[in-house]
Scaffold this active site. Sequence first.
Site, mmCIF file in Angstrom:
data_model
loop_
_atom_site.group_PDB
_atom_site.id
_atom_site.type_symbol
_atom_site.label_atom_id
_atom_site.label_comp_id
_atom_site.label_asym_id
_atom_site.label_seq_id
_atom_site.Cartn_x
_atom_site.Cartn_y
_atom_site.Cartn_z
ATOM 1 N N CYS A 76 30.195 48.141 28.645
ATOM 2 C CA CYS A 76 31.370 49.018 28.772
ATOM 3 C C CYS A 76 32.159 49.020 27.462
ATOM 4 O O CYS A 76 31.986 48.142 26.618
ATOM 5 C CB CYS A 76 32.235 48.611 29.961
ATOM 6 S SG CYS A 76 33.448 47.316 29.636
ATOM 7 N N CYS A 92 27.414 43.265 29.622
ATOM 8 C CA CYS A 92 28.082 44.517 29.989
ATOM 9 C C CYS A 92 28.190 45.412 28.759
ATOM 10 O O CYS A 92 28.533 44.964 27.678
ATOM 11 C CB CYS A 92 29.474 44.222 30.541
ATOM 12 S SG CYS A 92 30.405 45.701 30.980
ATOM 13 N N CYS A 143 34.004 45.740 26.645
ATOM 14 C CA CYS A 143 33.141 44.649 26.179
ATOM 15 C C CYS A 143 32.552 44.948 24.795
ATOM 16 O O CYS A 143 32.268 44.031 24.033
ATOM 17 C CB CYS A 143 32.031 44.370 27.187
ATOM 18 S SG CYS A 143 32.688 43.631 28.700
ATOM 19 N N ASP A 168 40.995 56.977 54.439
ATOM 20 C CA ASP A 168 40.981 56.103 55.609
ATOM 21 C C ASP A 168 41.982 56.670 56.615
ATOM 22 O O ASP A 168 42.687 57.630 56.321
ATOM 23 C CB ASP A 168 41.277 54.656 55.221
ATOM 24 C CG ASP A 168 42.709 54.481 54.765
ATOM 25 O OD1 ASP A 168 43.466 55.480 54.734
ATOM 26 O OD2 ASP A 168 43.085 53.351 54.447
ATOM 27 N N ASP A 182 33.856 50.356 49.865
ATOM 28 C CA ASP A 182 35.090 50.491 49.092
ATOM 29 C C ASP A 182 35.724 49.118 49.046
ATOM 30 O O ASP A 182 35.545 48.317 49.968
ATOM 31 C CB ASP A 182 36.072 51.451 49.770
ATOM 32 C CG ASP A 182 36.782 50.796 50.938
ATOM 33 O OD1 ASP A 182 36.151 50.655 52.009
ATOM 34 O OD2 ASP A 182 37.934 50.376 50.783
ATOM 35 N N HIS A 226 36.880 47.259 32.772
ATOM 36 C CA HIS A 226 35.647 46.458 32.781
ATOM 37 C C HIS A 226 35.184 46.187 34.214
ATOM 38 O O HIS A 226 33.994 46.306 34.529
ATOM 39 C CB HIS A 226 35.820 45.129 32.040
ATOM 40 C CG HIS A 226 34.755 44.161 32.439
ATOM 41 N ND1 HIS A 226 33.469 44.216 31.934
ATOM 42 C CD2 HIS A 226 34.735 43.186 33.397
ATOM 43 C CE1 HIS A 226 32.724 43.307 32.542
ATOM 44 N NE2 HIS A 226 33.463 42.673 33.436
#
Length: 401
Positions: free
Chosen positions: A335, A333, A338, A104, A295, A364
Amino acid sequence: MSTKESNKSPQPPIRFDVIARDGEARAGVLKTRRGEIETPVFMPVGTAGTVKGIRFEELETEELDPKIILGNTYHLWLRPGIETIRACGGLHKFIGWERALLTDSGGFQVWSLGALRKISEEGTHFRSHVDGSPQFLSPEISMEVQAALGSEIVMAFDECAPGNATRDETIKSMSLTTRWAQRSRSRFDQLQEEGTDSGRTAATDQVSGAQAIFGIVQGARHLNVRRDSLAQTVEIGFDGYALGGLSVGEEKSAMFEVVNEITPEMPDAYPRYLMGVGTPEDLIEAVAAGIDMFDCVLPTRNGRTGQAFTSTGKLNIKNAQWATAVRPIDDRCNCSVCRRHSRAYLRHLYLSGEMLASILLTHHNLAFFLDTMRAVRQSIRSGVFPKFRREFTERLNANGE
Ligand SMILES: [Zn+2]
């Protein structure tokens, strides 16, 4: 459309191809000098050269796998400083991240300092949040800092009007943003010619190896000011276009009025970036309007304060009701957090002040954001985005926890 090209190479610094459309929503591929990025894309925020709470090795695993992250000009410029980063070979080498980076301009961070800053035609005077020292940031300095950082995508230096600004205040602010965009573009082009870009690579048959620069559309909630800003920014000519100054205190309905009205009017052949937004449902709504890039600090910041994003809405891990809950954060989920850990364990870690609580919740949350965007891309390519959007929203609002 552009009045200027970004460099003298026959190739552009980035190449953007829309490969599928579903209504206004688009799925595309953004080619950069450090890899290809499938869009719509969520870019995790690496403010101070780190995506807080997660190692790059972890980010690079298949379950997360962002192809681009953000770096913050303001923070890195004040600390460790540009001489340090340049001496270490640019931001990629300094932090050990070889994939793409977007930086940025520092405009928004300086604007967020509120009473601590003073804006003039030349730039912004402010006091450093690190040591209180007086500092000055201008379009030219921002471009010099971003060249030293060597990011793939540079953002023009802009001024942000408050969400509740009057039309007159907004016009004044937007006109300054246009003049700063021209100065950003000129200094950026000089720096590219001088070869001061730390991240420069060899050209390929697709891209030039130079940095790309995006312009930022301002105008608060005033649609006609937004339209003027868009026209003026496109007239200067950039490699991509961003909507800035949203999610800064205006109501969500005002934000989506701007996103829904202005996004389809942004140049079709260029990436469109909605800065600093938002929740998973915000992302999906903005994709429906034609946004390609996002973002937001939410997945990492909320991870550190005990809040998880799930397919059925937000979950506060501190709540007593999870004390003995053996369920994962999100049943849907897949991941690694999880798959292995219960809500009860995460709650225990959080209440014990264990750093692992932030690490696991951040992991997560990033997995949830990045997975959601993978599913969004897939649904656009398969022509079923409206169905995906409806089902995602229904599940979220069912709030089953
Ligand atoms: Zn998970």
